[in-house]
Design an enzyme around this catalytic site. Sequence first.
Site, PDB file in Angstrom:
ATOM      1  N   LYS A   8     -17.435  -8.287   5.425  1.00  0.00           N
ATOM      2  CA  LYS A   8     -17.558  -9.616   6.235  1.00  0.00           C
ATOM      3  C   LYS A   8     -19.274 -10.088   6.594  1.00  0.00           C
ATOM      4  O   LYS A   8     -19.317 -11.306   6.346  1.00  0.00           O
ATOM      5  CB  LYS A   8     -16.889  -9.283   7.899  1.00  0.00           C
ATOM      6  N   ARG A  17     -10.140  -9.144  18.092  1.00  0.00           N
ATOM      7  CA  ARG A  17      -9.948  -7.660  17.339  1.00  0.00           C
ATOM      8  C   ARG A  17      -8.642  -7.570  17.902  1.00  0.00           C
ATOM      9  O   ARG A  17      -7.958  -6.471  17.560  1.00  0.00           O
ATOM     10  CB  ARG A  17     -10.806  -6.940  17.528  1.00  0.00           C
ATOM     11  N   ARG A  29     -22.578   3.423   2.987  1.00  0.00           N
ATOM     12  CA  ARG A  29     -23.295   2.126   3.684  1.00  0.00           C
ATOM     13  C   ARG A  29     -24.438   2.491   4.204  1.00  0.00           C
ATOM     14  O   ARG A  29     -24.746   3.363   5.320  1.00  0.00           O
ATOM     15  CB  ARG A  29     -22.510   1.201   4.694  1.00  0.00           C
ATOM     16  N   ARG A  41     -25.400   3.768  10.308  1.00  0.00           N
ATOM     17  CA  ARG A  41     -24.823   3.478  11.324  1.00  0.00           C
ATOM     18  C   ARG A  41     -24.166   4.803  12.217  1.00  0.00           C
ATOM     19  O   ARG A  41     -23.405   5.319  11.126  1.00  0.00           O
ATOM     20  CB  ARG A  41     -23.981   2.268  11.562  1.00  0.00           C
ATOM     21  N   ARG A  49     -11.980   4.227  13.151  1.00  0.00           N
ATOM     22  CA  ARG A  49     -12.035   2.725  13.460  1.00  0.00           C
ATOM     23  C   ARG A  49     -10.841   2.010  12.547  1.00  0.00           C
ATOM     24  O   ARG A  49     -10.465   1.065  13.216  1.00  0.00           O
ATOM     25  CB  ARG A  49     -13.372   2.411  12.788  1.00  0.00           C
TER      26      ARG A  49
HETATM   27  P1  AMP Z   1     -18.357  -3.848  14.112  1.00  0.00           P
HETATM   28  O1  AMP Z   1     -20.002  -4.347  13.828  1.00  0.00           O
HETATM   29  O2  AMP Z   1     -17.951  -5.329  14.215  1.00  0.00           O
HETATM   30  O3  AMP Z   1     -17.747  -2.985  13.255  1.00  0.00           O
HETATM   31  O4  AMP Z   1     -18.397  -3.616  15.532  1.00  0.00           O
HETATM   32  C1  AMP Z   1     -18.884  -2.221  15.973  1.00  0.00           C
HETATM   33  C2  AMP Z   1     -18.344  -1.648  17.293  1.00  0.00           C
HETATM   34  O5  AMP Z   1     -18.625  -2.762  18.512  1.00  0.00           O
HETATM   35  C3  AMP Z   1     -16.777  -1.762  17.312  1.00  0.00           C
HETATM   36  O6  AMP Z   1     -16.127  -0.415  16.655  1.00  0.00           O
HETATM   37  C4  AMP Z   1     -16.679  -1.705  18.676  1.00  0.00           C
HETATM   38  O7  AMP Z   1     -16.792  -0.545  19.436  1.00  0.00           O
HETATM   39  C5  AMP Z   1     -17.492  -2.908  19.233  1.00  0.00           C
HETATM   40  N1  AMP Z   1     -16.617  -4.245  18.925  1.00  0.00           N
HETATM   41  C6  AMP Z   1     -17.294  -5.266  18.177  1.00  0.00           C
HETATM   42  N2  AMP Z   1     -16.637  -6.210  18.350  1.00  0.00           N
HETATM   43  C7  AMP Z   1     -15.545  -6.066  19.227  1.00  0.00           C
HETATM   44  C8  AMP Z   1     -14.209  -6.635  19.649  1.00  0.00           C
HETATM   45  N3  AMP Z   1     -14.040  -8.052  19.371  1.00  0.00           N
HETATM   46  N4  AMP Z   1     -13.504  -6.141  20.759  1.00  0.00           N
HETATM   47  C9  AMP Z   1     -13.918  -4.826  21.106  1.00  0.00           C
HETATM   48  N5  AMP Z   1     -14.855  -4.021  20.640  1.00  0.00           N
HETATM   49  C10 AMP Z   1     -15.816  -4.438  19.758  1.00  0.00           C
END
Ligand code: AMP
Length: 208
Positions: A13, A88, A122, A155, A166
Amino acid sequence: MRVLVLGPPGAGKGTQVKFIVERFGIPHISTGDIFRQAVAKRTKLGLMVKQYLSEGKLVPDELTIDLVKRRLKKKDTWNGFVLDGFPRTLVQAKALDEMTDIDRVIYIKVSPKEIVRRLAGRRTCLSCKAVYHIKHNKPRKEGVCDGCGSPLRQRDDDKEDTIRDRLEVYNRQTVPLLRYYSRAGKLVTIDGSLGIEGIAEEIRKVLG
Ligand code: AMP
């Protein structure tokens, strides 16, 4: 141009969003990036969300929705934006509908097995957020970003155990959004196995 990019973690993404942002000159809004920055800077928000991120759990809806609401009020979003990592959950999607009208939802579809393979390898640039893969998209010099020369790292939530958590969260909480946006006639599904260029091409066809 108000676009939303959906897909499991590791679908690419971030990479595709970068292309869209360059093409249309609209801001990239990634709730994950905002949360990670807050954690790194040890802000009040960062302290509140740190645990959720490190365990691969979702930050509570209320907090996340409030954050996006404030972000979408900024002037730079007037011509549009790309949302990445939000919504989400169905609660977040409904809240977003109250805030604004989304034009298109791009869904990058990738199998769970492929996701584990991608995420475990990654590596992310600490500074410019560029992403690499230890086998499939190596930087020129190991551990160093081609673009800005900063160190690359894994990460915390890209470790294998957390990836599975996740994915589980994704299947349970985020997959229902596909139906939600499909019913609204906004969903466009793109085959995530097409590779970076192939996916970009498909997205170009959709967005014009
Ligand atoms: P991402 O980089 O989008 O994979 O987000 C990393 C982490 O941030 C996720 O595993 C969640 O802990 C938190 N996070 C990001 N976006 C959201 C969202 N829309 N709702 C809840 N938690 C989020």
